[in-house]
Design a protein around this motif. Structure first.
Motif, mmCIF file in Angstrom:
data_model
loop_
_atom_site.group_PDB
_atom_site.id
_atom_site.type_symbol
_atom_site.label_atom_id
_atom_site.label_comp_id
_atom_site.label_asym_id
_atom_site.label_seq_id
_atom_site.Cartn_x
_atom_site.Cartn_y
_atom_site.Cartn_z
ATOM 1 N N LEU A 40 -6.445 1.850 1.602
ATOM 2 C CA LEU A 40 -6.103 0.524 1.882
ATOM 3 C C LEU A 40 -5.602 -0.072 0.640
ATOM 4 C CD1 LEU A 40 -6.086 -2.276 3.210
ATOM 5 C CD2 LEU A 40 -8.442 -2.598 2.812
ATOM 6 N N VAL A 41 -6.185 0.277 -0.660
ATOM 7 C CA VAL A 41 -5.695 -0.373 -1.972
ATOM 8 C C VAL A 41 -4.490 0.247 -2.385
ATOM 9 C CG1 VAL A 41 -6.429 -0.492 -4.316
ATOM 10 C CG2 VAL A 41 -8.278 -0.768 -2.645
ATOM 11 N N ILE A 42 -4.189 1.565 -2.271
ATOM 12 C CA ILE A 42 -2.952 2.207 -2.309
ATOM 13 C C ILE A 42 -1.890 1.575 -1.765
ATOM 14 C CG2 ILE A 42 -1.605 4.172 -2.171
ATOM 15 C CD1 ILE A 42 -4.380 5.930 -2.794
ATOM 16 N N VAL A 70 6.549 2.493 3.587
ATOM 17 C CA VAL A 70 5.453 3.566 3.334
ATOM 18 C C VAL A 70 4.325 2.744 2.834
ATOM 19 C CG1 VAL A 70 4.890 5.509 1.735
ATOM 20 C CG2 VAL A 70 7.050 5.208 2.687
ATOM 21 N N GLY A 71 4.426 1.865 2.029
ATOM 22 C CA GLY A 71 3.209 1.248 1.748
ATOM 23 C C GLY A 71 2.655 0.395 2.988
ATOM 24 N N GLY A 120 -5.224 2.770 6.173
ATOM 25 C CA GLY A 120 -6.268 2.570 5.289
ATOM 26 C C GLY A 120 -7.277 1.490 5.766
ATOM 27 N N PHE A 121 -6.442 0.502 6.367
ATOM 28 C CA PHE A 121 -7.523 -0.535 6.746
ATOM 29 C C PHE A 121 -8.249 -0.329 8.234
ATOM 30 C CE2 PHE A 121 -7.874 -4.652 9.657
ATOM 31 C CZ PHE A 121 -8.655 -5.365 8.637
ATOM 32 N N ALA A 172 -13.080 -4.863 3.899
ATOM 33 C CA ALA A 172 -11.773 -4.416 4.182
ATOM 34 C C ALA A 172 -11.060 -5.610 4.480
ATOM 35 C CB ALA A 172 -11.748 -3.391 5.339
ATOM 36 N N SER A 173 -11.442 -6.596 5.264
ATOM 37 C CA SER A 173 -10.531 -7.818 5.552
ATOM 38 C C SER A 173 -10.608 -8.731 4.356
ATOM 39 C CB SER A 173 -11.268 -8.357 6.853
ATOM 40 O OG SER A 173 -11.072 -7.777 8.085
#
Length: 195
Positions: A4-6, A47-48, A55-56, A125-126
């Motif tokens: 998620l961070v990436i 891609v992001g 990831g989320f 995560a949210s």
């Protein structure tokens, strides 16, 4: 959480080049051409976005919960999302009175969307996802104001009211589609349980 961070770093990072590295952006456009820059920007954004969504979804499987919103809060969020959808459509059409008054409807839509979702999603995560988008939109709006003062950009000028009608009608259609089936289909969660 790492994916998620990436994803956020890649997606919001690409969208922040104009904020934090305008000279780099300008140099890339001059060296490679505008279309090549747009292509690189688009691929990196996609891609992001894919990585952050993936990831989320992974991070939500083992949630760390900070708060649980009362059920009625989802109705408030549903109301706020009407404005978000109208602003999203307004950001994609020529300026009417809405776009001219708001100046940056996409940024305002992102801010309302992120804040609204923070109200009803108290898991880690949210908070990371929606908090990051909220902070980014605030920083980008400040950056837009600086570019305006420096004469590097201009505010939209009000055009025909037909663009406002298109924004409202289009936004309402998009809103109903998300409320009825798109949100659950894309995100896996019904926006209003039991609807």
């Amino acid at each position: 959480m790492i994916w998620l961070v990436i994803g956020l770093v890649l997606f919001l990072g690409v969208h922040s080049v104009r904020i934090f590295a305008p000279e780099f952006r300008r140099a890339q456009i001059e060296a490679r051409g505008l279309n090549t820059w747009k292509g690189i920007y688009s691929v990196a954004s996609i891609v992001g976005f894919v990585i952050l969504v993936w990831g989320f979804n992974i991070a939500r499987q083992d949630p760390v919960v900070f708060w649980v919103a009362p059920v009625w809060m989802s109705h408030l969020v549903a109301l706020l999302m009407v404005f978000v959808m109208i602003l999203l459509v307004a950001s994609q059409v020529p300026a009417g009175r809405i776009k001219a008054a708001v100046k940056h409807p996409m940024l305002l839509a992102v801010k309302i969307w992120a804040l609204a979702h923070l109200l009803v999603n108290g898991d880690l995560a949210s908070v990371v996802l929606f908090g990051a988008f909220l902070v980014w939109a605030i920083i980008d709006r400040i950056s837009e104001k600086k570019r305006l003062r420096a004469g590097l950009t201009t505010n939209p000028v009000a055009g025909p009211v037909k663009w406002d009608i298109i924004s409202v009608v289009g936004g309402l259609v998009l809103y109903v589609a998300f409320l009825m089936f798109l949100h659950e289909w894309l995100i896996g969660v019904a926006p209003i349980p039991g609807l």
